[in-house]
Design a protein around this motif. Structure first.
Motif, mmCIF file in Angstrom:
data_model
loop_
_atom_site.group_PDB
_atom_site.id
_atom_site.type_symbol
_atom_site.label_atom_id
_atom_site.label_comp_id
_atom_site.label_asym_id
_atom_site.label_seq_id
_atom_site.Cartn_x
_atom_site.Cartn_y
_atom_site.Cartn_z
ATOM 1 N N ARG A 1 0.847 -1.204 0.013
ATOM 2 C CA ARG A 1 -0.002 -0.075 -0.101
ATOM 3 C C ARG A 1 0.987 1.227 -0.039
ATOM 4 N N LYS A 2 0.379 2.353 -0.743
ATOM 5 C CA LYS A 2 0.826 3.634 -0.410
ATOM 6 C C LYS A 2 -0.261 4.716 -0.257
ATOM 7 N N PRO A 3 -0.100 5.480 0.551
ATOM 8 C CA PRO A 3 -1.432 6.590 0.798
ATOM 9 C C PRO A 3 -1.514 7.483 -0.350
ATOM 10 N N SER A 4 -0.184 7.823 -1.056
ATOM 11 C CA SER A 4 -0.297 8.975 -2.054
ATOM 12 C C SER A 4 0.853 8.592 -3.003
ATOM 13 N N VAL A 5 0.496 8.065 -4.339
ATOM 14 C CA VAL A 5 1.547 7.800 -5.138
ATOM 15 C C VAL A 5 1.967 8.984 -6.039
ATOM 16 N N HIS A 6 3.191 8.816 -6.402
ATOM 17 C CA HIS A 6 3.942 9.509 -7.559
ATOM 18 C C HIS A 6 3.991 9.225 -8.820
ATOM 19 N N ILE A 7 4.060 9.939 -9.645
ATOM 20 C CA ILE A 7 4.470 9.617 -11.093
ATOM 21 C C ILE A 7 5.528 8.767 -11.192
ATOM 22 N N SER A 8 6.687 8.764 -10.485
ATOM 23 C CA SER A 8 7.746 8.134 -10.319
ATOM 24 C C SER A 8 7.484 6.922 -9.680
ATOM 25 N N ASP A 9 6.209 6.641 -9.302
ATOM 26 C CA ASP A 9 6.072 5.076 -8.663
ATOM 27 C C ASP A 9 5.578 4.204 -9.822
ATOM 28 N N THR A 10 5.442 4.844 -11.128
ATOM 29 C CA THR A 10 5.221 3.731 -12.224
ATOM 30 C C THR A 10 6.063 2.747 -12.153
ATOM 31 N N ALA A 11 5.731 1.459 -12.303
ATOM 32 C CA ALA A 11 6.678 0.501 -12.446
ATOM 33 C C ALA A 11 5.899 -0.868 -12.241
ATOM 34 N N GLU A 12 6.779 -1.815 -12.503
ATOM 35 C CA GLU A 12 6.407 -3.250 -12.215
ATOM 36 C C GLU A 12 6.510 -3.613 -10.906
ATOM 37 N N TYR A 13 5.608 -4.278 -10.066
ATOM 38 C CA TYR A 13 5.667 -4.511 -8.835
ATOM 39 C C TYR A 13 5.591 -6.226 -8.787
ATOM 40 N N PHE A 14 6.609 -6.866 -8.140
ATOM 41 C CA PHE A 14 6.588 -8.367 -7.974
ATOM 42 C C PHE A 14 6.414 -8.669 -6.580
ATOM 43 N N CYS A 15 5.556 -9.442 -6.033
ATOM 44 C CA CYS A 15 5.592 -10.089 -4.766
ATOM 45 C C CYS A 15 6.274 -11.597 -4.871
ATOM 46 N N ALA A 16 7.254 -11.788 -3.909
ATOM 47 C CA ALA A 16 7.925 -12.954 -3.706
ATOM 48 C C ALA A 16 7.868 -13.658 -2.557
ATOM 49 N N VAL A 17 7.996 -15.022 -2.295
ATOM 50 C CA VAL A 17 8.206 -15.482 -1.253
ATOM 51 C C VAL A 17 9.344 -16.632 -1.181
ATOM 52 N N ILE A 18 9.953 -16.521 -0.190
ATOM 53 C CA ILE A 18 11.029 -17.672 0.241
ATOM 54 C C ILE A 18 10.463 -18.702 1.262
#
Lengths: 114, 114
Positions: A77-94
């Protein structure tokens, strides 16, 4: 075997709006959980991680994620996003005590519009 | 932490040829992996690069197509052999840190086969 599900392939949002990227995992044993970010034409960078202790973990750029064992989730989560947060986000588990090879979700593309 | 240098960063290759990707780590690591990230998809583990022995391949990947070398604890190569357009992808080198609780990634090699 462990698996990671990111239900949303793409999340469009306007700048300064809040955002939540969902992640659920399946594992029968203890796990370590991670969120990685991949900016365009770059490799993966660790955003934050849960190993043990407090279930709420934070990154230096305002993101946070909460480990919920009963729901086997680790939503970002992020309460307030910026243009620079545009990206691909990956969740991972070990898997703890296992092979220590991370398993990744399919990724969520966060698109922040002005 | 571990700093990973991967090269080349990108290449365009003719079908039927082979490309060798290099991965150099700034510290000795036990566990080193190679992933493939196809367009719009998540990371798929190709193999674990084992120092001093043959790599351990995941289902769907074979040594003849993706030969891997790991001569020491800081270096590995992945070769993509007899390439076809279906091999166009990003190939990522990864290591797991000493505490086995975080994966680090190179910048990736963006391969286009024409």
């Amino acid at each position: 075997a462990q698996s990671v599900t990111q239900l949303d392939s793409q999340v469009p949002v306007f700048e300064e709006a809040p955002v939540e990227l969902r992640c659920n995992y399946s594992s029968s044993v203890s796990v370590y959980l991670f969120w990685y970010v991949q900016y365009p034409n770059q490799g993966l960078q660790l955003l934050l991680k849960y190993l043990s202790g407090s279930t709420l973990v934070e990154s230096i750029n305002g993101f946070e994620a909460e480990f919920n064992k009963s729901q086997t989730s680790f939503h970002l989560r992020k309460p307030s996003v910026h243009i620079s947060d545009t990206a691909e986000y990956f969740c991972a588990v070990i898997q703890g005590g296992g092979s220590y090879i991370p398993t990744f979700g399919r990724g969520t593309s966060l698109i922040v519009h002005p | 932490s571990a700093v990973i240098s991967q090269k080349p960063s990108r290449d365009i290759c003719q079908r039927g040829t082979s490309l060798t990707i290099q991965c150099q780590v700034d510290s000795q690591v036990t566990m080193m992996f190679w992933y493939r990230q196809q367009p719009g998809q998540s990371l798929t583990l190709i193999a674990t690069a084992n120092q001093g022995s043959e790599a351990t391949y995941e289902s769907g990947f074979v040594i003849d197509k993706f030969p891997i070398s790991r001569p020491n604890l800081t270096f590995s190569t992945l070769t993509v052999s007899n390439m076809s357009p279906e091999d166009s992808s990003i190939y990522l080198c990864s290591v797991v840190g000493q505490a086995n609780t975080e994966a680090f990634f190179g910048q990736g090699t963006r391969l286009t086969v024409v």
